[in-house]
Design an enzyme around this catalytic site. Structure first.
Site, mmCIF file in Angstrom:
data_model
loop_
_atom_site.group_PDB
_atom_site.id
_atom_site.type_symbol
_atom_site.label_atom_id
_atom_site.label_comp_id
_atom_site.label_asym_id
_atom_site.label_seq_id
_atom_site.Cartn_x
_atom_site.Cartn_y
_atom_site.Cartn_z
ATOM 1 N N GLY A 71 -5.451 1.922 2.607
ATOM 2 C CA GLY A 71 -5.996 0.779 1.752
ATOM 3 C C GLY A 71 -4.371 0.274 1.554
ATOM 4 O O GLY A 71 -3.419 0.162 2.139
ATOM 5 N N CYS A 72 -4.403 -0.238 0.244
ATOM 6 C CA CYS A 72 -3.088 -0.513 0.061
ATOM 7 C C CYS A 72 -1.920 0.356 0.508
ATOM 8 O O CYS A 72 -1.617 0.701 -0.498
ATOM 9 C CB CYS A 72 -2.853 -1.517 -1.598
ATOM 10 S SG CYS A 72 -1.184 -1.849 -1.667
ATOM 11 N N PHE A 73 -0.973 -0.241 0.985
ATOM 12 C CA PHE A 73 -0.444 0.945 1.394
ATOM 13 C C PHE A 73 0.873 1.067 0.246
ATOM 14 O O PHE A 73 1.712 2.363 0.359
ATOM 15 C CB PHE A 73 0.744 0.460 2.493
ATOM 16 C CG PHE A 73 1.167 -1.291 3.012
ATOM 17 C CD1 PHE A 73 2.010 -1.845 1.705
ATOM 18 C CD2 PHE A 73 1.965 -1.485 4.177
ATOM 19 C CE1 PHE A 73 2.995 -2.442 1.687
ATOM 20 C CE2 PHE A 73 1.920 -2.387 3.862
ATOM 21 C CZ PHE A 73 2.563 -4.320 3.119
#
Length: 175
Positions: free
Chosen positions: A13-15
């Site tokens: 997902g969002c890094f």
């Protein structure tokens, strides 16, 4: 440190939320946010976020396997994600936010497959585990403002993480 270095690449997902769990552990040399698994050369954040590039947001970890093993990285990776969601992660939706383990060696592939099977057999989830295990490809570092985001922008990071639902999921399924 033994001086040996290997790479591990994970999409979760969002890094921004994937850097902090790995950062500052013994044997971890560097955790870099970036893009991998797509078809466009040198993608920008906008290219990736729009879905035009085919890339995943990912982190690439440089580590000393004699201090912190790949298995330990896998054991830390799984509890950061919802491995049953193939549409993204938490409030971040779309292909660029899917989960995947990108292996760099045959040994990493074997360990990743075993760890995925163990999660599937754990009884923790009612739905199938959809996290892909893929060969590593070119990793493009993200723009500078994405690197170490949790350190540079702690208030925005905490607010984004809180509204994402990630922490509630982790507490319910992994704690």
């Amino acid at each position: 440190m033994s001086g040996r270095q290997e790479l591990a690449t994970f999409a979760g997902g969002c890094f921004w939320c994937m850097v902090h769990p790995f950062d500052q552990l013994p044997g971890i040399i560097k955790v870099e946010s970036g893009y991998t698994g797509g078809h466009l050369e040198n993608p920008s954040y906008q290219d990736v976020k729009s879905g035009r590039s085919g890339h995943y947001e990912a982190v690439q970890i440089t580590f000393d396997p004699d201090v912190f093993s790949y298995q330990q990285l896998l054991d830390l990776y799984w509890p950061q994600i919802d491995p049953t969601d193939d549409g993204g992660q938490f409030h971040d939706r779309g292909d660029s936010y899917r989960t995947a383990i990108f292996y760099h060696t045959k040994e990493q592939k074997t360990l990743a497959e075993r760890s995925k099977q163990a999660v599937a057999e754990s009884g923790r989830f009612k739905k199938p585990i959809v996290t892909k295990i893929l060969p590593a490809s070119i990793f493009y570092p993200a723009e500078d403002y994405h690197q170490d985001f949790y350190k540079k922008n702690p208030i925005e990071y905490k607010e984004d993480r809180k509204k994402s639902g990630r922490d509630e999921f982790i507490k319910e399924y992994w704690d």
